[in-house]
Design an enzyme around this catalytic site. Sequence first.
Site, mmCIF file in Angstrom:
data_model
loop_
_atom_site.group_PDB
_atom_site.id
_atom_site.type_symbol
_atom_site.label_atom_id
_atom_site.label_comp_id
_atom_site.label_asym_id
_atom_site.label_seq_id
_atom_site.Cartn_x
_atom_site.Cartn_y
_atom_site.Cartn_z
ATOM 1 N N ASP A 137 -5.317 -9.659 8.822
ATOM 2 C CA ASP A 137 -5.442 -9.311 10.230
ATOM 3 C C ASP A 137 -6.705 -10.018 10.760
ATOM 4 O OD1 ASP A 137 -4.752 -7.808 12.542
ATOM 5 O OD2 ASP A 137 -6.132 -6.231 11.971
ATOM 6 N N LYS A 151 -4.041 -0.140 -0.978
ATOM 7 C CA LYS A 151 -2.751 0.271 -1.505
ATOM 8 C C LYS A 151 -1.626 -0.624 -0.998
ATOM 9 C CE LYS A 151 -3.965 5.196 -1.231
ATOM 10 N NZ LYS A 151 -3.661 6.440 -0.455
HETATM 11 P P1 IMP Z 1 -8.348 -7.377 7.851
HETATM 12 O O1 IMP Z 1 -8.551 -7.012 9.289
HETATM 13 O O2 IMP Z 1 -7.789 -8.778 7.700
HETATM 14 O O3 IMP Z 1 -9.613 -7.171 7.058
HETATM 15 O O4 IMP Z 1 -7.241 -6.398 7.271
HETATM 16 C C1 IMP Z 1 -7.595 -5.154 6.782
HETATM 17 C C2 IMP Z 1 -6.451 -4.295 6.363
HETATM 18 O O5 IMP Z 1 -5.960 -3.622 7.520
HETATM 19 C C3 IMP Z 1 -5.208 -4.950 5.773
HETATM 20 O O6 IMP Z 1 -5.316 -5.274 4.412
HETATM 21 C C4 IMP Z 1 -4.192 -3.823 5.983
HETATM 22 O O7 IMP Z 1 -4.274 -2.896 4.925
HETATM 23 C C5 IMP Z 1 -4.654 -3.221 7.296
HETATM 24 N N1 IMP Z 1 -3.796 -3.689 8.403
HETATM 25 C C6 IMP Z 1 -4.010 -4.692 9.277
HETATM 26 N N2 IMP Z 1 -2.986 -4.829 10.147
HETATM 27 C C7 IMP Z 1 -2.075 -3.870 9.803
HETATM 28 C C8 IMP Z 1 -0.772 -3.513 10.310
HETATM 29 O O8 IMP Z 1 -0.206 -4.085 11.269
HETATM 30 N N3 IMP Z 1 -0.155 -2.474 9.673
HETATM 31 C C9 IMP Z 1 -0.702 -1.800 8.624
HETATM 32 N N4 IMP Z 1 -1.907 -2.125 8.104
HETATM 33 C C10 IMP Z 1 -2.589 -3.143 8.695
#
Ligand code: IMP
Length: 182
Positions: free
Chosen positions: A110, A50
């Site tokens: 992230d 979302k």
């Molecule tokens: P990934 O760790 O790169 O796979 O990120 C996964 C998902 O975690 C992202 O698309 C966000 O939806 C969520 N996410 C990561 N860091 C944050 C943050 O600081 N705030 C809110 N959502 C986060």
Amino acid sequence: MEFRSKEEFESKIKRVVVTEDEIRAKIAEAGRYIDSIYDGRPILLVSILKGSFVFLADLARAVSVPCEVGFMAAKSYYESTQSSGIVHITMDLDRDISGCHVVIVEDIIDTGRTLADVVKLLKSRNPLSLRVVTLLDKPSRRIVPFEADMPLFTIPDLFVIGYGLDYGEYFRNLPYIAEYGE
Ligand code: IMP
Ligand code: MG
């Protein structure tokens, strides 16, 4: 998630990290950059739900190439030692993307796991081209090497909320990006 009062809710918004004006200026720049890359060719903006819904709405209005929008929702499940895994698509695109110039629109990168998997999946569907634009990038948190073609803001290792990003499904409607704090 329950809040006892408006004061308690607001106390979680620790400090502003990116202002509305900064977001607006960067998105205008990103729109011009996309226009220059695609040079009149139609694109499909693919929003990863979302978190990217607010960013998508503003970015779509900043581009002037012919533009379609599509939506996907993904969840990734990993063991702590795994560097890559199976992305679980909880909502898929409603069209075939072969023959499309695809631009993935993400809220934040992230660990890099979600996008590494989504990109792999979408590439297997043979788009004409595929690029990634992310509003926020936390490169210090990377587990899977992944670089967006257009990261708008690089931020340190903070948990951020607002402009689409949530904590416990709240705060997505803040018009700026803030650090979340207990
Ligand atoms: P990934 O760790 O790169 O796979 O990120 C996964 C998902 O975690 C992202 O698309 C966000 O939806 C969520 N996410 C990561 N860091 C944050 C943050 O600081 N705030 C809110 N959502 C986060
Ligand atoms: Mg996301």
